[in-house]
Design a protein around this motif. Structure first.
Motif, short mmCIF file in Angstrom:
data_model
loop_
_atom_site.label_atom_id
_atom_site.label_comp_id
_atom_site.label_asym_id
_atom_site.label_seq_id
_atom_site.Cartn_x
_atom_site.Cartn_y
_atom_site.Cartn_z
N ILE A 80 0.84 -1.21 0.00
CA ILE A 80 0.00 0.00 0.00
C ILE A 80 0.87 1.25 0.00
O ILE A 80 0.58 2.24 -0.70
CB ILE A 80 -0.95 -0.01 1.22
N ILE A 81 1.97 1.23 0.78
CA ILE A 81 2.89 2.38 0.82
C ILE A 81 3.51 2.61 -0.55
O ILE A 81 3.57 3.75 -1.04
CB ILE A 81 3.98 2.14 1.88
N ILE A 82 3.97 1.54 -1.19
CA ILE A 82 4.58 1.67 -2.52
C ILE A 82 3.56 2.19 -3.52
O ILE A 82 3.87 3.05 -4.37
CB ILE A 82 5.16 0.31 -2.98
N THR A 102 -0.78 -6.24 -8.24
CA THR A 102 -0.59 -7.68 -8.40
C THR A 102 -0.17 -8.32 -7.08
O THR A 102 -0.68 -9.37 -6.68
CB THR A 102 0.47 -7.96 -9.48
N TYR A 103 0.77 -7.67 -6.40
CA TYR A 103 1.24 -8.18 -5.11
C TYR A 103 0.09 -8.21 -4.09
O TYR A 103 -0.07 -9.19 -3.34
CB TYR A 103 2.37 -7.30 -4.60
N ILE A 104 -0.72 -7.14 -4.05
CA ILE A 104 -1.85 -7.09 -3.11
C ILE A 104 -2.86 -8.19 -3.40
O ILE A 104 -3.39 -8.83 -2.49
CB ILE A 104 -2.52 -5.70 -3.17
N ILE A 105 -3.12 -8.46 -4.68
CA ILE A 105 -4.08 -9.52 -5.05
C ILE A 105 -3.54 -10.89 -4.61
O ILE A 105 -4.28 -11.71 -4.03
CB ILE A 105 -4.34 -9.51 -6.57
N ILE A 106 -2.24 -11.13 -4.85
CA ILE A 106 -1.66 -12.43 -4.48
C ILE A 106 -1.68 -12.62 -2.97
O ILE A 106 -2.03 -13.69 -2.45
CB ILE A 106 -0.21 -12.54 -5.02
N ILE A 112 -7.09 -15.25 2.05
CA ILE A 112 -8.36 -15.98 1.91
C ILE A 112 -8.13 -17.48 2.08
O ILE A 112 -8.93 -18.18 2.72
CB ILE A 112 -9.00 -15.68 0.54
N ASN A 113 -7.01 -18.00 1.53
CA ASN A 113 -6.68 -19.42 1.68
C ASN A 113 -6.50 -19.78 3.16
O ASN A 113 -7.01 -20.80 3.63
CB ASN A 113 -5.42 -19.73 0.89
N ILE A 146 -9.13 -18.79 -6.36
CA ILE A 146 -7.83 -18.70 -7.04
C ILE A 146 -8.02 -18.38 -8.52
O ILE A 146 -7.27 -17.59 -9.10
CB ILE A 146 -7.04 -20.01 -6.85
N THR A 147 -9.04 -19.01 -9.13
CA THR A 147 -9.32 -18.73 -10.55
C THR A 147 -9.66 -17.26 -10.76
O THR A 147 -9.13 -16.59 -11.67
CB THR A 147 -10.47 -19.62 -11.04
N LEU A 148 -10.56 -16.73 -9.91
CA LEU A 148 -10.93 -15.32 -10.01
C LEU A 148 -9.73 -14.42 -9.72
O LEU A 148 -9.55 -13.37 -10.37
CB LEU A 148 -12.07 -15.01 -9.05
N GLY A 149 -8.90 -14.82 -8.76
CA GLY A 149 -7.72 -14.03 -8.44
C GLY A 149 -6.75 -13.96 -9.60
O GLY A 149 -6.19 -12.89 -9.91
N MET A 150 -6.54 -15.09 -10.28
CA MET A 150 -5.64 -15.09 -11.44
C MET A 150 -6.21 -14.24 -12.58
O MET A 150 -5.44 -13.57 -13.29
CB MET A 150 -5.41 -16.53 -11.91
#
Length: 419
Positions: A80-82, A102-106, A112-113, A146-150
């Motif tokens: 978030i800072i970056i 991308t990093y935040i989503i991963i 969630i996992n 995971i599918t939606l995340g990708m």
């Protein structure tokens, strides 16, 4: 960035040097902020949360702590800072924002996992989890997330709306059906196993086709894990429990008794009518005294009433050694401490075979533990093998080498005596 450049120019540095030096200082400044924020989050905030969780009266928050949900949340802070400082680098702002997103989503997918894993752990603390496992359903949710995340990651990197990618999934449905065939079959099987209460964690199941004979230790989306009695693990596809037959011993475990169904084989040549001497000897056996007195009176009344000539033992009714022995076994089982007297108990004759007359014990132990059950069964048959000769009965077994040697030595002994 402009402020840093102005300060560097104030030191009369060359403009070209300032152009390359100011971004490096800015990057270093952002890195220091991220390190400090990460340190505060993990060393202070996480410790406070851990202290609160361990001192709370609830148990579900302990599962969240064990699955490191709070620790993984702390990884979002540097991203978030970056992201907020990305506007400083005008030339690379879009690239930095995409990388941060991308990093935040991963990280979000990892959180969630962990949350779903914690949910399974919390659910398993309740008794209903043994009859209605949700691990398979949670695994399906994981696949969807995971599918939606990708899709979100790809959409973020290419700068397109996720809806465009979602619209193309319909064309790939056949591919997904092929790739996730086992998962889909496992999902349907899991729902059927759960709704019909066919198998639970802790059940003893037997499935010879897959070499499974033991306790169910886990039910997941694709497999059911069975720990066999030799401590090996057998993995059975979930849908195999729907399509193939298997034995579930839960009914036996719930009944409180384990069936004992075994025969001893009586040599038919040793079966005979009881003589008066035999009856007198049998009456000295505690289990048979009352039975023999009543039985003799019943037989005598019957023979007298029907004017049967008992000079020949074939006429009328009479006691046999096999009948008395059968009653003895029944009385012995009724008084045995390891037999469940509330369940079926009988001693019966089966059809004669080439091995003799099978006398079958059909009863239930009052302890379902394997070792105890085997001990009770062995104790009973040890006793029966030992007492059978007292009734004039011989137990059948195929001739051994020692039997043949004895038969061959008898004529030789007689010849030596003749000389």
């Amino acid at each position: 960035m402009e402020y840093i450049s102005e300060q560097l120019l104030a030191f009369e540095l060359h403009p070209t040097l300032v152009k390359y030096l100011s971004p490096l200082i800015m990057i270093l400044f952002i890195a220091i902020i991220c390190i400090v924020a990460n340190f505060i989050t993990k060393k202070i905030v996480i410790r406070i949360i851990t202290h609160i969780v361990k001192n709370s009266k609830f148990h579900w928050d302990d599962m969240l702590l064990e699955r490191k949900v709070f620790h993984k949340l702390s990884h979002i802070v540097p991203a978030i800072i970056i992201y907020n400082f990305s506007a400083t680098f005008t030339a690379n702002q879009q690239l930095i924002e995409k990388g941060a997103n991308t990093y935040i989503i991963i990280v979000g997918l990892m959180i969630i996992n962990s949350l779903l894993n914690a949910l399974v752990d919390i659910y398993q603390t309740y008794e209903i989890s043994k009859t209605r496992p949700i691990k398979g359903v949670v695994q399906v949710v994981k696949i969807i997330v995971i599918t939606l995340g990708m899709i979100l990651v790809i959409a973020n990197l290419i700068g397109e709306s996720p809806l465009i990618l979602l619209s193309g999934i319909g064309a790939l449905s056949a591919v997904f059906m092929l790739v996730f065939k086992d998962s889909l079959l496992g999902l349907v099987a899991g729902i059927q196993l759960s709704s019909n209460d066919m198998v639970r964690v802790g059940d003893w199941i037997q499935m010879p086709k897959y070499g499974a004979d033991g306790d169910v230790i886990d039910i997941s989306l694709n497999t059911v894990q069975v720990q066999n009695w030799d401590k090996t693990i057998t993995m059975i596809p979930s849908y195999a429990l729907i399509s193939d037959s298997f034995i579930n011993w839960r009914g036996m475990q719930a009944s409180g008794g384990r069936r004992m169904k075994r025969s001893i084989y009586i040599d038919t040549n040793s079966i005979a009518f009881c003589t008066e001497e035999m009856v007198r000897k049998f009456k000295q056996i505690d289990y048979l005294t009352d039975y023999l007195v009543n039985r003799e009176q019943e037989i005598a009344d019957y023979n007298t009433k029907n004017e049967i000539n008992r000079s020949n033992p074939v006429n009328g009714r009479a006691l046999t050694n096999i009948g008395v022995f059968r009653e003895y076994v029944s009385q012995y089982l009724q008084r045995h401490a390891g037999i469940n007297q509330e369940m079926t108990l009988m001693v019966r004759q089966l059809a004669p075979t080439e091995h003799g007359l099978p006398l079958e014990i059909y009863a239930f132990s009052n302890d379902i533990r394997w070792a105890v059950y085997e001990s009770v069964q062995a104790d009973i048959f040890d006793h029966l093998f030992a007492v059978a000769p007292a009734f004039g009965l011989r137990l059948f077994q195929n001739p051994s080498g020692n039997d043949l040697r004895t038969v061959m030595e008898e004529p030789r002994t007689e010849m030596e005596r003749g000389h």
